[in-house]
Motif scaffolding. Structure first.
Motif, mmCIF file in Angstrom:
data_model
loop_
_atom_site.group_PDB
_atom_site.id
_atom_site.type_symbol
_atom_site.label_atom_id
_atom_site.label_comp_id
_atom_site.label_asym_id
_atom_site.label_seq_id
_atom_site.Cartn_x
_atom_site.Cartn_y
_atom_site.Cartn_z
ATOM 1 N N PRO A 1 0.193 10.587 5.413
ATOM 2 C CA PRO A 1 -0.668 11.039 6.515
ATOM 3 C C PRO A 1 0.152 11.668 7.626
ATOM 4 N N GLY A 2 -0.366 12.793 8.143
ATOM 5 C CA GLY A 2 0.299 13.481 9.234
ATOM 6 C C GLY A 2 1.314 14.508 8.797
ATOM 7 N N ARG A 3 1.697 14.507 7.537
ATOM 8 C CA ARG A 3 2.654 15.482 7.036
ATOM 9 C C ARG A 3 1.921 16.744 6.582
ATOM 10 N N PRO A 4 2.618 17.899 6.481
ATOM 11 C CA PRO A 4 1.965 19.100 5.939
ATOM 12 C C PRO A 4 1.381 18.822 4.559
ATOM 13 N N ALA A 5 0.117 19.241 4.379
ATOM 14 C CA ALA A 5 -0.599 18.911 3.142
ATOM 15 C C ALA A 5 -0.743 20.103 2.215
ATOM 16 N N ALA A 6 -0.050 21.186 2.461
ATOM 17 C CA ALA A 6 -0.123 22.350 1.582
ATOM 18 C C ALA A 6 1.130 23.183 1.757
ATOM 19 N N GLY A 7 1.464 23.914 0.711
ATOM 20 C CA GLY A 7 2.633 24.786 0.761
ATOM 21 C C GLY A 7 2.486 25.902 -0.242
ATOM 22 N N ASN A 8 3.567 26.521 -0.578
ATOM 23 C CA ASN A 8 3.567 27.647 -1.505
ATOM 24 C C ASN A 8 3.282 27.160 -2.924
ATOM 25 N N GLY A 9 2.039 27.359 -3.360
ATOM 26 C CA GLY A 9 1.668 26.989 -4.728
ATOM 27 C C GLY A 9 1.330 25.528 -4.918
ATOM 28 N N TRP A 10 1.130 24.768 -3.845
ATOM 29 C CA TRP A 10 0.756 23.366 -4.012
ATOM 30 C C TRP A 10 -0.167 22.917 -2.885
ATOM 31 N N ILE A 11 -0.946 21.894 -3.165
ATOM 32 C CA ILE A 11 -1.787 21.234 -2.177
ATOM 33 C C ILE A 11 -1.546 19.742 -2.261
ATOM 34 N N GLY A 12 -1.789 19.043 -1.189
ATOM 35 C CA GLY A 12 -1.489 17.624 -1.144
ATOM 36 C C GLY A 12 -2.705 16.745 -0.972
ATOM 37 N N LEU A 13 -2.578 15.543 -1.554
ATOM 38 C CA LEU A 13 -3.576 14.489 -1.384
ATOM 39 C C LEU A 13 -2.907 13.296 -0.720
ATOM 40 N N THR A 14 -3.664 12.560 0.061
ATOM 41 C CA THR A 14 -3.140 11.381 0.753
ATOM 42 C C THR A 14 -3.594 10.121 0.031
ATOM 43 N N PRO A 15 -2.690 9.418 -0.705
ATOM 44 C CA PRO A 15 -3.100 8.170 -1.375
ATOM 45 C C PRO A 15 -3.599 7.156 -0.356
ATOM 46 N N ARG A 16 -4.683 6.494 -0.693
ATOM 47 C CA ARG A 16 -5.304 5.577 0.274
ATOM 48 C C ARG A 16 -5.002 4.111 -0.007
#
Length: 679
Positions: free
Chosen positions: A627-642
């Motif tokens: 949480p709070g970190r960049p969640a997307a970049g070049n060719g990727w997207i991020g999910l936050t494990p809960r």
């Protein structure tokens, strides 16, 4: 299994704090005196305080819950353009497989369809509904596959996890759009109104300086002209007729643009008259004259010119002309020079007295043939030798007198044809209507008898003469209803309708065809004096036709209903009557702007540092991010494990039994006593 140590104080914390202070003083005094057992006393005090705080071992039996990823799939109309639907479907299926292959992850796929009416893409409403059905503590991410054209962005929720947009656009997409601004709902006939027109090219459009635009009114032959692209131009428009005028602006489709659905704009403007000019000529003063005057003066849109013949030329009363204060009747000015300025001429109990020569009355007949309107309210003089019928007006009057005047009470009655005519159909039902006391016997030879009097004799006759209209009221007793004689009657409504029918009010046409739109449903109405009107033919914007039977819903009014398969201009035809109506907006909200973009959703996505990517460049990989970190970049997207879980059971036990605690405390206290006693 999860274990933690909690404290459950045995007494009030304030008492424990007071005891701790006392024990601190005692232990401090022992240390100050140099007693060798001070440290044992301190350990005993700490043990007493720890016991009073009630330490317990808290154990939870937990079951881990999966993370939830919301996958919103835009299936609205704009997603059907340029192969977006198939590409989006493949992308959604592939992405769903990748997400489901991850451990501890569930995918919720939500289809976002067209909203009701012309609401456009309600992506935020679908997201709100999905979030309401899932625990927010399990949402690991939200992914939307869309063109980014969202029309309810103001309803964006507070996001529990990163939000990403995978848009379906292509780098070379472009589209042309036609916009018409400043269109009023009403306009005055004969006066030009100014509309602002603009042609916009968006996306990677090929260079072009201008575009061809076609303009048509009521589905007629279009007029074409060139319009510069990207520049507002003003177009003066003059409405051709009263009532609803349907203006269609259309830019022909250009090869390569995404859609031509936004190349058309349909504007519906009601044409109204600015001022209606009425000339009322009363042959002599009588109670009915004031009735006509009050009726016409009560309408703010009517300019009334009223002349009453108070002193005929043949009258000999010995009064010198230079002592008369009467206004000379401007016959030449009214009936030769300015007759065409009037919309309606009313002769109220007027008879030939040499004031209006036959040449002037001939001019009145020509005025009617050219589109004017004449109403004759007949008194006893209509049956005399000086009757207006014995003048050039006989060519346009629908009936001639028999020289019989009936002075007997009777109740005016709507005839069979009158129950179908808009002037008399559905008059206010005051039962019973009051009596009139005079009727001029006439013999109709044309037109329609819409009301009858004594012994079913004609009372009110209406007729069309070339381009004009004529009405004959064979009585001067309408004022009795206005005075409430014998209960009165619908005098105001009858005379109002009569005057407005003669001035060609569209709502009072006896033969008319029009449509009323409600969403995608079209109600087709046909008014006619005939008992059967046949079927109506409906032509859709794409050129398909449908034939519908028309059913009579009330005397003289027929109806058909039709569910329009598309949005645009529909043409209605029944016999020699035709009409047009725009069903829905010509350019629906979904087609107003169709170039895929991330600008609309960017403010929402940036709140949790999500990403905007195009799956034309390939589907992105999926990573876990804190949480709070960049969640997307070049060719990727991020999910936050809960790391969500469900607690199955809970237990609490004391860390040590009471007797063990007592032994420990006793050992510290006795040890301190023994050590100090040995010293």
């Amino acid at each position: 299994m999860n274990s933690q140590i909690f404290f459950d104080p045995l007494i009030d914390l304030r008492l424990i704090a007071a005891l701790a202070a006392l024990l601190f003083v005692i232990c401090g005094f022992a240390f100050w005196r140099g007693l060798t057992g001070w440290w044992l006393r301190t350990l005993g005090a700490v043990m007493i305080l720890a016991t009073l705080l009630g330490p317990v071992l808290h154990r939870e039996d937990r079951e881990a819950l999966t993370d939830v990823v919301l996958l919103l799939e835009d299936t609205t109309a704009s997603q059907t353009l340029s192969g977006r639907a198939s590409r989006s479907e493949v992308a959604a299926n592939t992405l769903a497989e990748r997400l489901e292959a991850r451990s501890n992850t569930d995918v919720r796929r939500i289809k976002v369809a067209d909203s009701d009416g012309d609401g456009g893409t309600a992506l935020m409403a679908a997201m709100n509904e999905a979030l309401a059905s899932e625990p927010l503590g399990r949402i690991a991410g939200i992914i939307a596959i869309s063109d980014g054209r969202v029309h309810d962005i103001e309803e964006a929720p507070e996001l529990p996890a990163p939000f990403h947009l995978l848009h379906s656009g292509r780098a070379g997409d472009w589209d042309r759009r036609l916009i018409v601004r400043d269109a009023p709902a009403f306009a005055i006939l004969g006066e030009p109104i100014t509309l602002r027109l603009r042609i916009e090219d968006t996306g990677e459009a090929p260079p072009s300086a201008d575009a061809r635009v076609e303009v048509s009114v009521d589905g007629g032959a279009p007029q074409a002209f060139q319009v510069p692209i990207g520049v507002d131009i003003e177009i003066p428009v003059t409405l051709p007729h009263g009532g609803r005028n349907v203006l269609e602006f259309k830019a022909p489709a250009v090869e390569g643009e995404l859609t031509d659905r936004n190349n058309t704009s349909i504007i519906q403007i009601n044409g109204v008259r600015d001022r209606l000019r009425v000339l009322l000529v009363s042959g002599e003063p009588h109670p009915g004259g004031r009735t006509w005057r009050n009726l016409l003066k009560s309408d703010s849109s009517v300019d009334l010119v009223h002349f009453t013949i108070l002193r005929p030329p043949a009258k000999q009363d010995g009064v010198p002309v230079d002592e008369l204060s009467l206004i000379a009747f401007p016959t030449r000015e009214l009936f030769l020079e300015k007759i065409d300025d009037f919309d309606l001429i009313i002769f109220d109990r007027y008879k030939r007295r040499g004031i209006l020569p036959s040449l002037y009355l001939r001019n009145v007949a020509e005025y009617v043939n050219n589109g004017g309107a004449v109403l004759v309210a007949a008194g006893p003089d209509f049956a005399s030798a000086d009757s207006l019928y014995r003048s050039p007006l006989s060519e346009i009057l629908p009936a001639g007198p028999t020289a019989l005047v009936l002075n007997e009470p009777y109740v005016p009655t709507v005839s069979d044809i009158g129950s179908r005519h808009p002037v008399t159909a559905g008059l206010p039902d005051i039962e019973p209507w009051g009596e009139w006391l005079r009727l001029v016997d006439v013999v109709p030879d044309k037109g329609h008898v819409v009301m009858t009097g004594a012994n079913d004799r004609p009372l009110l006759m209406l007729d069309r003469v070339d381009a004009g209209r004529v009405a004959l009221l064979a009585s001067d007793q309408a004022w009795l209803w206005a005075r409430g004689y014998d209960g009165g009657g619908p005098q105001l409504e009858l005379l109002r309708r009569l005057a407005h029918w003669m001035m060609a009010e569209p709502d009072l046409e006896e033969e008319a065809l029009w449509g009323e739109a409600s969403g995608q449903r079209l109600r087709i109405l046909r008014r006619s004096l005939a008992e059967q009107v046949g079927s109506v033919e409906v032509q859709t914007p794409s050129g398909d036709t449908a034939t519908l039977p028309m059913l009579e819903i009330e005397p003289g009014l027929f109806e058909a209903r039709y569910d329009g398969p598309e949005i645009g201009l529909y043409r209605l035809t029944n016999g020699d009557l035709s009409s047009v109506i725009g069903l829905g907006p010509a350019a629906p909200r979904e087609y107003a702007q169709v170039i895929a973009t991330g600008e609309v959703l960017a403010p929402v996505i940036q709140t949790l540092r999500g990403g905007i990517l195009s799956f034309e460049d390939g589907l992105p990989s999926v990573r876990n991010v804190r949480p709070g970190r960049p969640a997307a970049g070049n060719g990727w997207i991020g999910l936050t494990p809960r790391n969500a879980y469900e607690t199955l059971s809970v237990s609490r036990t004391a860390l040590l039994p009471p007797w063990v605690i007592l032994l420990i405390i006793s050992a510290f206290v006795i040890g301190a006593w023994l050590r100090e006693g040995r010293q």
